[in-house]
Design a protein around this motif. Structure first.
Motif, short mmCIF file in Angstrom:
data_model
loop_
_atom_site.label_atom_id
_atom_site.label_comp_id
_atom_site.label_asym_id
_atom_site.label_seq_id
_atom_site.Cartn_x
_atom_site.Cartn_y
_atom_site.Cartn_z
N THR A 1 -12.92 6.38 0.60
CA THR A 1 -14.34 5.54 0.78
C THR A 1 -14.96 6.70 1.08
N SER B 1 -13.00 -3.11 8.06
CA SER B 1 -11.41 -2.73 6.42
C SER B 1 -10.34 -4.37 6.49
N ASP C 1 -7.31 5.27 3.84
CA ASP C 1 -8.87 3.79 3.11
C ASP C 1 -9.90 4.96 3.39
N ARG D 1 -1.74 -4.17 2.46
CA ARG D 1 -2.62 -4.70 2.94
C ARG D 1 -3.06 -6.43 3.37
N VAL E 1 0.86 -1.05 0.47
CA VAL E 1 -0.01 0.26 0.07
C VAL E 1 1.14 1.05 -0.15
N TYR F 1 -4.19 -2.53 8.26
CA TYR F 1 -2.76 -2.09 7.00
C TYR F 1 -1.71 -2.66 8.53
#
Length: 262
Positions: free
Chosen positions: A220, A165, A216, A135, A129, A168
């Motif tokens: 979104t 989600s 992230d 990720r 990422v 990370y």
């Protein structure tokens, strides 16, 4: 004009009250009856202070006036004193509430030589990422191992197991040494969770992992939310650009609660 982080946070908590209510204006206190409130565990009293205003939910009508009386004149910094004014059987918090506007976001990167990339082959779900971050699915063995590396209470406090989600992760070899993610709330907020393995703390890895998770969330269209009690966690949030707007506390009260004199 896009709504500010604070405005979105007010709407979020009003929605979590689970009854028709608007977050009060600065300086005001609103207490409503909501047995199904998401401000707190079932049957508890939930209190959220944002920018000088307080919204509280109680499970029964008899608690409205005692709770309102106890809250009058209190601010976010005073919520720790609230249990002294009410007959609390149990307390969760207080925790600070911080939010992030896109323009305030400070993204963090770590030079590749400081944290080597993964050296163990076969992690097909892992996709780079940003420098030093991968990720991973939250059920990835490396994430499960990270959660197992800390006491159960600390793992639960991090909230990492509950994220919706991806995770990370910062990895050294095949091990996840820090990870972050978020859980969507009402399709509005991204409640950020982060955890660093104990012996790797103090190296900025929480900022690195959380930075990828926040990026992230912003991509979104979600509002990043950081809820924390320990000062080290709050420092991570501030380094990313979060602003502390208030606090939250939950109390399990005796059914016939009454406010104590001040």
């Amino acid at each position: 004009m896009p709504q500010s982080a604070l405005g979105r946070a007010r709407d979020l908590w009003a929605g979590l009250a689970r009854v028709p209510v608007a977050f009060p204006a600065s300086g005001d206190v609103t207490v409503v009856v909501s047995p199904g409130s998401s401000l707190c565990p079932p049957g508890w009293t939930g209190v959220v202070a944002l920018d000088g205003a307080i919204l509280a939910t109680v499970p029964a009508a008899g608690l409205v006036e005692p709770v309102r009386s106890a809250l009058l004149g209190l601010g976010a910094a005073d919520l720790a004193r609230l249990p002294a004014h009410l007959p609390a059987l149990d307390v969760l918090g207080p925790a600070t509430l911080a939010y992030l506007d896109t323009a305030d976001f400070t993204r963090h990167h770590l030079p590749a030589p400081d944290i080597p990339g993964p050296t163990t082959p076969g992690h097909l779900a892992a996709a780079p990422v940003t420098a030093g971050v991968e990720r991973l699915p939250v059920d990835h063995p490396a994430i499960r191992a990270l959660l197992s590396s800390v006491p159960e209470e600390e793992a639960a406090e991090s909230g990492l197991e509950e994220i919706g989600s991806a995770a990370y992760a910062v990895r050294e070899g095949g091990d996840a040494i820090a990870a972050a993610g978020f859980r969507p709330w009402l399709d509005t907020a991204a409640h950020v969770s982060v955890l660093t393995a104990p012996r790797y703390r103090g190296r900025g890895l929480a900022r690195l992992a959380a930075s990828a998770a926040v990026a992230d969330a912003l991509a979104t269209g979600l509002l990043p939310q950081w809820r924390a009690r320990p000062e080290p966690s709050r420092r991570v949030a501030r380094a990313l650009g979060f602003r502390e707007y208030g606090a939250q506390i939950s109390l399990r009260l005796q059914p016939q609660a009454s406010a104590a004199p001040r």
